[in-house]
Design a protein around this motif. Structure first.
Motif, PDB file in Angstrom:
ATOM      1  N   ALA A  20     -13.269  -0.072 -29.894  1.00  0.00           N
ATOM      2  CA  ALA A  20     -11.933   0.425 -29.557  1.00  0.00           C
ATOM      3  C   ALA A  20     -11.993   1.383 -28.370  1.00  0.00           C
ATOM      4  CB  ALA A  20     -11.300   1.112 -30.770  1.00  0.00           C
ATOM      5  N   GLU A  21     -12.901   2.355 -28.417  1.00  0.00           N
ATOM      6  CA  GLU A  21     -12.985   3.346 -27.333  1.00  0.00           C
ATOM      7  C   GLU A  21     -13.311   2.668 -25.996  1.00  0.00           C
ATOM      8  OE1 GLU A  21     -11.770   6.075 -27.804  1.00  0.00           O
ATOM      9  OE2 GLU A  21     -12.526   7.165 -29.545  1.00  0.00           O
ATOM     10  N   ASN A  22     -14.188   1.686 -26.046  1.00  0.00           N
ATOM     11  CA  ASN A  22     -14.537   1.005 -24.793  1.00  0.00           C
ATOM     12  C   ASN A  22     -13.376   0.186 -24.238  1.00  0.00           C
ATOM     13  OD1 ASN A  22     -17.340   1.653 -23.900  1.00  0.00           O
ATOM     14  ND2 ASN A  22     -17.773   1.126 -26.022  1.00  0.00           N
ATOM     15  N   GLU A  46      -6.884  12.516 -17.961  1.00  0.00           N
ATOM     16  CA  GLU A  46      -7.617  13.494 -18.766  1.00  0.00           C
ATOM     17  C   GLU A  46      -8.168  12.826 -20.026  1.00  0.00           C
ATOM     18  OE1 GLU A  46      -6.933  17.447 -21.402  1.00  0.00           O
ATOM     19  OE2 GLU A  46      -5.341  16.965 -19.969  1.00  0.00           O
ATOM     20  N   HIS A  47      -7.336  11.985 -20.634  1.00  0.00           N
ATOM     21  CA  HIS A  47      -7.793  11.323 -21.862  1.00  0.00           C
ATOM     22  C   HIS A  47      -8.904  10.307 -21.581  1.00  0.00           C
ATOM     23  CE1 HIS A  47      -7.814  10.628 -26.052  1.00  0.00           C
ATOM     24  NE2 HIS A  47      -7.500   9.359 -25.936  1.00  0.00           N
ATOM     25  N   LEU A  48      -8.902   9.758 -20.363  1.00  0.00           N
ATOM     26  CA  LEU A  48      -9.981   8.841 -19.977  1.00  0.00           C
ATOM     27  C   LEU A  48     -11.318   9.592 -19.992  1.00  0.00           C
ATOM     28  CD1 LEU A  48     -11.016   6.129 -18.836  1.00  0.00           C
ATOM     29  CD2 LEU A  48     -10.368   6.927 -16.562  1.00  0.00           C
ATOM     30  N   GLN A  50     -11.990  12.332 -21.653  1.00  0.00           N
ATOM     31  CA  GLN A  50     -12.258  12.659 -23.056  1.00  0.00           C
ATOM     32  C   GLN A  50     -12.852  11.450 -23.783  1.00  0.00           C
ATOM     33  OE1 GLN A  50      -8.569  13.903 -24.824  1.00  0.00           O
ATOM     34  NE2 GLN A  50      -9.203  16.036 -24.968  1.00  0.00           N
ATOM     35  N   THR A  51     -12.289  10.293 -23.494  1.00  0.00           N
ATOM     36  CA  THR A  51     -12.719   9.071 -24.191  1.00  0.00           C
ATOM     37  C   THR A  51     -14.176   8.758 -23.875  1.00  0.00           C
ATOM     38  OG1 THR A  51     -10.445   8.265 -24.152  1.00  0.00           O
ATOM     39  CG2 THR A  51     -12.148   6.642 -24.611  1.00  0.00           C
ATOM     40  N   ARG A  52     -14.584   9.024 -22.631  1.00  0.00           N
ATOM     41  CA  ARG A  52     -16.000   8.806 -22.280  1.00  0.00           C
ATOM     42  C   ARG A  52     -16.892   9.700 -23.135  1.00  0.00           C
ATOM     43  NH1 ARG A  52     -14.241   8.328 -16.397  1.00  0.00           N
ATOM     44  NH2 ARG A  52     -14.117   6.072 -16.125  1.00  0.00           N
ATOM     45  N   GLY A  53     -16.436  10.929 -23.367  1.00  0.00           N
ATOM     46  CA  GLY A  53     -17.180  11.848 -24.235  1.00  0.00           C
ATOM     47  C   GLY A  53     -17.187  11.367 -25.687  1.00  0.00           C
ATOM     48  N   GLN A  54     -16.106  10.728 -26.077  1.00  0.00           N
ATOM     49  CA  GLN A  54     -16.006  10.224 -27.459  1.00  0.00           C
ATOM     50  C   GLN A  54     -16.984   9.077 -27.692  1.00  0.00           C
ATOM     51  OE1 GLN A  54     -11.807   9.423 -27.783  1.00  0.00           O
ATOM     52  NE2 GLN A  54     -11.295  11.592 -27.966  1.00  0.00           N
ATOM     53  N   VAL A  55     -17.171   8.262 -26.654  1.00  0.00           N
ATOM     54  CA  VAL A  55     -18.171   7.182 -26.759  1.00  0.00           C
ATOM     55  C   VAL A  55     -19.562   7.802 -26.905  1.00  0.00           C
ATOM     56  CG1 VAL A  55     -19.284   5.276 -25.508  1.00  0.00           C
ATOM     57  CG2 VAL A  55     -16.793   5.456 -25.540  1.00  0.00           C
ATOM     58  N   TYR A 111      -3.822   4.999 -34.549  1.00  0.00           N
ATOM     59  CA  TYR A 111      -4.883   4.131 -35.103  1.00  0.00           C
ATOM     60  C   TYR A 111      -6.193   4.912 -35.147  1.00  0.00           C
ATOM     61  CZ  TYR A 111      -8.303   0.501 -35.706  1.00  0.00           C
ATOM     62  OH  TYR A 111      -9.356  -0.237 -36.193  1.00  0.00           O
ATOM     63  N   GLU A 112      -6.487   5.608 -34.047  1.00  0.00           N
ATOM     64  CA  GLU A 112      -7.749   6.350 -33.970  1.00  0.00           C
ATOM     65  C   GLU A 112      -7.775   7.517 -34.955  1.00  0.00           C
ATOM     66  OE1 GLU A 112      -9.800   6.255 -29.847  1.00  0.00           O
ATOM     67  OE2 GLU A 112      -7.745   6.949 -29.549  1.00  0.00           O
ATOM     68  N   ILE A 113      -6.650   8.206 -35.087  1.00  0.00           N
ATOM     69  CA  ILE A 113      -6.600   9.348 -36.006  1.00  0.00           C
ATOM     70  C   ILE A 113      -6.882   8.871 -37.436  1.00  0.00           C
ATOM     71  CG2 ILE A 113      -5.031  11.046 -37.074  1.00  0.00           C
ATOM     72  CD1 ILE A 113      -3.769  11.341 -34.182  1.00  0.00           C
ATOM     73  N   GLU A 141      -9.613  16.006 -30.873  1.00  0.00           N
ATOM     74  CA  GLU A 141      -9.131  15.624 -29.532  1.00  0.00           C
ATOM     75  C   GLU A 141      -8.003  14.600 -29.612  1.00  0.00           C
ATOM     76  OE1 GLU A 141     -13.199  16.208 -26.855  1.00  0.00           O
ATOM     77  OE2 GLU A 141     -12.503  14.178 -27.299  1.00  0.00           O
ATOM     78  N   GLU A 142      -8.155  13.639 -30.520  1.00  0.00           N
ATOM     79  CA  GLU A 142      -7.122  12.596 -30.643  1.00  0.00           C
ATOM     80  C   GLU A 142      -5.799  13.215 -31.102  1.00  0.00           C
ATOM     81  OE1 GLU A 142      -8.199  10.147 -29.215  1.00  0.00           O
ATOM     82  OE2 GLU A 142      -9.976   9.206 -30.065  1.00  0.00           O
ATOM     83  N   LYS A 143      -5.885  14.179 -32.012  1.00  0.00           N
ATOM     84  CA  LYS A 143      -4.664  14.829 -32.498  1.00  0.00           C
ATOM     85  C   LYS A 143      -3.987  15.625 -31.385  1.00  0.00           C
ATOM     86  CE  LYS A 143      -5.729  15.196 -37.425  1.00  0.00           C
ATOM     87  NZ  LYS A 143      -6.235  16.092 -38.477  1.00  0.00           N
TER      88      LYS A 143
END
Ligand SMILES: [Fe+2]
Length: 165
Positions: A20-22, A46-48, A50-55, A111-113, A141-143
């Motif tokens: 999903a994150e990818n 900004e969320h992009l 963050q998402t890289r950090g989430q991966v 969905y992610e939360i 972060e998602e929240k």
């Protein structure tokens, strides 16, 4: 993989999130390009990041579980992203498009939360403390992102009124 235990379910959920994150990393630049709002573009960019950090956090979670990081096709996210794509192909007013982009992004966040929240709880129950911490950090972060999107939707000018005037 056959899911027989809570441990299996956790691993499958991590793979689902990894995929999903990818997918989200691929979709966000397109959404940033589609909006005419500087604020919304900044939020997507900004969320992009963050998402890289989430991966990376998911990579670490797999490492803690002595597993190779890999994804498993997440049909739910693909469907949500497809919905957003269809919207971007429509010939619509830019503010209406922005409203739709916010909704598409919030559906993904929700969905992610739900998924990170469950995965965090499974990790806690299974005694994988470090994994639970990593998932909690992303969940926070998602929240935050979800709240920011709500604020952006609320701060939008009234499209109908603007059009009527
Ligand atoms: Fe995410």
């Amino acid at each position: 993989m056959k899911i027989q235990s809570l441990e299996d379910l956790l691993v499958e959920t991590l793979r689902d999130l990894y995929h999903a994150e990818n997918q989200i990393i691929k979709a966000l630049p397109k959404m940033a390009k589609a909006t005419s709002s500087d604020q919304l573009r900044a939020a997507f960019e900004e969320h992009l990041e963050q998402t890289r950090g989430q991966v990376e956090r998911l990579d670490q979670a797999f490492e803690h579980l002595n597993l190779k990081a890999r994804g498993k096709k997440c049909e739910a996210i693909e469907g949500l992203i497809e919905e957003g794509k269809e919207l971007m192909e429509e010939d619509i007013d830019e503010q209406v498009l922005d409203a739709g982009l916010i909704m598409a992004a919030q559906k993904v966040e929700h969905y992610e939360i739900a998924t990170y929240g469950c995965a965090r709880t499974f990790a806690q129950l299974l005694g994988h403390r470090k994994v639970a911490e990593l998932l909690q950090a992303t969940l926070d972060e998602e929240k935050e992102t979800d709240e920011k999107l709500t604020q952006l939707a609320e701060s939008m000018e009234n499209v109908e009124a603007a059009q009527a005037g």
